[in-house]
Design a protein around this motif. Structure first.
Motif, PDB file in Angstrom:
ATOM      1  N   LYS A   1     -25.727  80.428 -14.933  1.00  0.00           N
ATOM      2  CA  LYS A   1     -26.101  80.031 -16.563  1.00  0.00           C
ATOM      3  C   LYS A   1     -24.241  80.181 -17.336  1.00  0.00           C
ATOM      4  N   TYR A   2     -23.465  80.796 -16.522  1.00  0.00           N
ATOM      5  CA  TYR A   2     -22.117  80.319 -17.618  1.00  0.00           C
ATOM      6  C   TYR A   2     -22.067  79.250 -17.374  1.00  0.00           C
ATOM      7  N   LEU A   3     -22.079  78.401 -16.250  1.00  0.00           N
ATOM      8  CA  LEU A   3     -22.014  76.951 -15.816  1.00  0.00           C
ATOM      9  C   LEU A   3     -22.459  76.188 -17.409  1.00  0.00           C
ATOM     10  N   ASP A   4     -23.960  76.548 -17.178  1.00  0.00           N
ATOM     11  CA  ASP A   4     -25.155  75.672 -18.024  1.00  0.00           C
ATOM     12  C   ASP A   4     -24.197  75.627 -19.580  1.00  0.00           C
ATOM     13  N   ALA A   5     -23.961  77.739 -19.858  1.00  0.00           N
ATOM     14  CA  ALA A   5     -23.364  77.512 -21.271  1.00  0.00           C
ATOM     15  C   ALA A   5     -22.412  77.055 -21.392  1.00  0.00           C
ATOM     16  N   ALA A   6     -21.478  76.709 -21.145  1.00  0.00           N
ATOM     17  CA  ALA A   6     -19.776  76.393 -21.513  1.00  0.00           C
ATOM     18  C   ALA A   6     -19.451  75.538 -21.095  1.00  0.00           C
ATOM     19  N   SER A   7     -20.433  74.284 -20.464  1.00  0.00           N
ATOM     20  CA  SER A   7     -19.524  73.098 -19.514  1.00  0.00           C
ATOM     21  C   SER A   7     -20.062  71.525 -20.630  1.00  0.00           C
TER      22      SER A   7
ATOM     23  N   PHE B   1     -21.964  86.283 -24.282  1.00  0.00           N
ATOM     24  CA  PHE B   1     -20.480  86.492 -23.662  1.00  0.00           C
ATOM     25  C   PHE B   1     -19.403  84.732 -23.244  1.00  0.00           C
ATOM     26  N   TYR B   2     -20.533  83.898 -23.092  1.00  0.00           N
ATOM     27  CA  TYR B   2     -20.039  82.926 -22.073  1.00  0.00           C
ATOM     28  C   TYR B   2     -19.490  82.158 -22.882  1.00  0.00           C
ATOM     29  N   VAL B   3     -19.250  81.639 -24.570  1.00  0.00           N
ATOM     30  CA  VAL B   3     -18.760  81.041 -25.272  1.00  0.00           C
ATOM     31  C   VAL B   3     -18.069  81.988 -25.644  1.00  0.00           C
ATOM     32  N   PRO B   4     -16.850  82.838 -25.807  1.00  0.00           N
ATOM     33  CA  PRO B   4     -16.470  83.534 -26.458  1.00  0.00           C
ATOM     34  C   PRO B   4     -16.283  83.187 -27.800  1.00  0.00           C
ATOM     35  N   GLU B   5     -15.844  83.841 -29.267  1.00  0.00           N
ATOM     36  CA  GLU B   5     -15.939  83.476 -30.371  1.00  0.00           C
ATOM     37  C   GLU B   5     -14.241  84.018 -30.690  1.00  0.00           C
ATOM     38  N   SER B   6     -14.420  85.575 -29.673  1.00  0.00           N
ATOM     39  CA  SER B   6     -13.239  85.972 -29.916  1.00  0.00           C
ATOM     40  C   SER B   6     -12.428  85.243 -29.278  1.00  0.00           C
TER      41      SER B   6
END
Length: 369
Positions: free
Chosen positions: A196-202, A297-302
Motif C-alpha cells: 500500500k505504501y509503494l502504491d501510494a508513494a511511488s 501516513f504514506y505521503v506525509p506533509e510534515s
C-alpha cells in the motif's frame, strides 16, 4: 483526530516465572520476560484465552500476555504467531477467541466474522509497529524514495549502482552488485501495508496493487518477519521489508526513506514514527470499529515523519455468545492498552499507543459484551 504520543518509557520488569507467555517461533526480543502489573485491573472471565495471527505484533503480545498473567492471577493468554491470514481465518472459524492481523478485516472477512460472532466484528488497533526497509551492504548508508523502492521491489532496478539509486545517494560508493529482493512467502499484513505504501508513494512506478501476498514478481521468499530479517543478516546484496523490532534486534541496516517533505530521507526511530502516528485518521469515525486510514501516513506533509507505519489489530466480536469469553477479552485488552504496559513497547520496536487514541480504545473495549 489529533493523536498525542505517550510519555517516557517505563522500565521493564523481569519475570522469573509466568503461568503462560505468548507462544511463537518468531519471538526475537525481550518481550518473553517483560511485564508490567496493572494496578486495579478488572480481572474477569474465563481463565484461558486463545488467539493467533500477526507475527509483527508477537513481541508486544508477549509483553501483554505476561502483564495479563501478572495482573490477573490464574488468567492467561495463548497466542500463536502464525501470520495474519491464519489469525483471521482461525478467528472467523471459531478456533480462537480473537485474532491478530496487520490489516483490518476485508469485506468477505467481515461477513465470516459476523457469522461466527452472531454480531459485528471490530478491529481494535493495540500495537503500532513501523516497517523497516532493511538491507545488507557493508558500510553503505542508503536513502531511497518511494519510486525507487517500487522499482527495486518490482524488478525494474536490479543492481545497487543503478543511476536512480546513485542519484539519491550522491557521493556514496555503491557496489556493482545484483540486488536480491527478499519477500514474505506467507500471507502477511506487513506485505499488505508495505505494498500500500509503494502504491501510494511511488508516483505510478508500482502497478501491482496491494494485498497480503507479495505481488512484485521478483526475489526469494522467506516465512515470517523472522525469516526475511534472518535472510538479510546472512546474505549480502539483499533487501527486504520487515517489522522494526526484527531489524533492530538483528542490528540490520535500514533505509532512510525520502518523502516529499524530506528529500534527505527520514530515519526510522520512535520520534519520527510518533510524528506520523499523530496525524492518523480513522476510516469509521463515531464507531467502535477503529480502522486506521493509513493513507494519511504514506505521503506525509510534515517534515520528520517516517511514512511506513503498521497498525496491528486485535479482531474481536462486539458481542460474544459466551459472556465469560467476552469478560476475559475485555480484561486482557484493558491491560494491553494500559499506559504502563504500552510504555514498555519501544524497546521492542513498537510505538506506544498515543494518549488521546487510548481513550477511544478503552471506550470500544468497554462495549465488548
Amino acid at each position: 483526530m489529533d493523536l498525542k504520543r505517550t510519555g517516557a518509557l517505563l522500565g521493564l520488569t523481569a519475570l522469573t516465572a509466568v503461568g503462560l507467555a505468548a507462544c511463537s517461533d518468531d519471538n526475537t526480543g525481550s518481550g518473553d520476560t517483560a511485564a508490567q502489573s496493572v494496578s486495579g485491573a478488572e480481572c474477569e472471565g474465563k481463565p484461558t484465552l486463545t488467539a493467533s495471527g500477526s507475527s509483527a505484533q508477537n513481541n508486544a503480545m508477549t509483553i501483554f500476555a505476561n502483564s495479563y498473567a501478572l495482573s490477573c492471577e490464574g488468567q492467561t493468554l495463548n497466542y500463536n504467531s502464525n501470520g495474519s491470514g491464519a489469525g483471521v481465518s482461525e478467528f472467523t472459524g471459531g478456533i480462537t477467541d480473537f485474532g491478530g492481523s496487520d490489516s483490518p478485516l476485508k469485506e468477505a472477512d467481515y461477513a465470516a466474522a459476523e457469522e461466527r460472532c452472531g454480531s459485528e466484528a471490530w478491529n481494535i488497533p493495540a500495537v503500532f509497529g513501523p516497517i523497516a526497509v532493511a538491507y545488507n551492504l557493508d558500510g553503505v548508508e542508503l536513502k531511497l524514495s518511494g519510486p525507487t523502492l517500487a522499482k527495486i521491489f518490482n524488478g525494474e532496478i536490479t543492481t545497487w549502482n543503478d543511476p536512480a539509486i546513485a542519484e539519491e545517494n550522491e557521493g556514496v560508493d555503491l557496489p556493482d552488485e545484483s540486488i536480491t529482493v527478499i519477500f514474505r512467502s506467507d500471507e502477511s499484513g506487513t506485505t499488505d501495508n508495505f505494498q500500500k505504501y509503494l502504491d501510494a508513494a511511488s508516483e505510478g512506478a508500482w502497478t501491482q496493487g496491494a494485498g497480503k501476498t507479495f505481488t512484485g514478481g521478483v526475489g526469494e521468499g522467506a516465512r515470517g518477519n523472522e525469516g526475511v530479517s534472518g535472510a538479510i543478516g546472512q546474505t549480502p546484496g539483499t533487501i527486504t521489508y520487515t517489522e522494526w523490532s526484527y531489524a533492530k534486534n538483528q542490528n540490520l541496516s535500514m533505509v532512510k526513506v525520502i518523502t516529499p517533505a524530506d528529500p534527505e530521507g527520514v530515519e526510522l526511530n520512535a520520534e519520527t514514527s510518533g510524528v506520523t502516528i499523530d496525524s492518523a485518521r480513522l476510516e469509521n469515525e463515531g464507531t467502535n470499529d477503529l480502522v486506521i486510514d493509513t493513507s494519511s501516513f504514506y505521503v506525509p506533509e510534515s517534515a520528520g515523519a517516517y511514512p511506513i507505519i503498521l497498525p496491528t489489530y486485535e479482531i474481536v466480536c462486539s458481542s460474544y455468545e459466551d459472556p465469560e469469553t467476552a469478560a476475559a477479552v475485555r480484561s486482557f485488552l484493558n491491560i494491553a492498552v494500559a499506559e504502563d504496559v504500552q510504555a514498555q513497547l519501544e524497546d521492542e520496536g513498537y510505538i506506544p499507543v498515543p494518549d488521546a487514541f487510548r481513550e477511544q480504545l478503552l471506550t470500544a473495549i468497554s462495549e465488548i459484551s
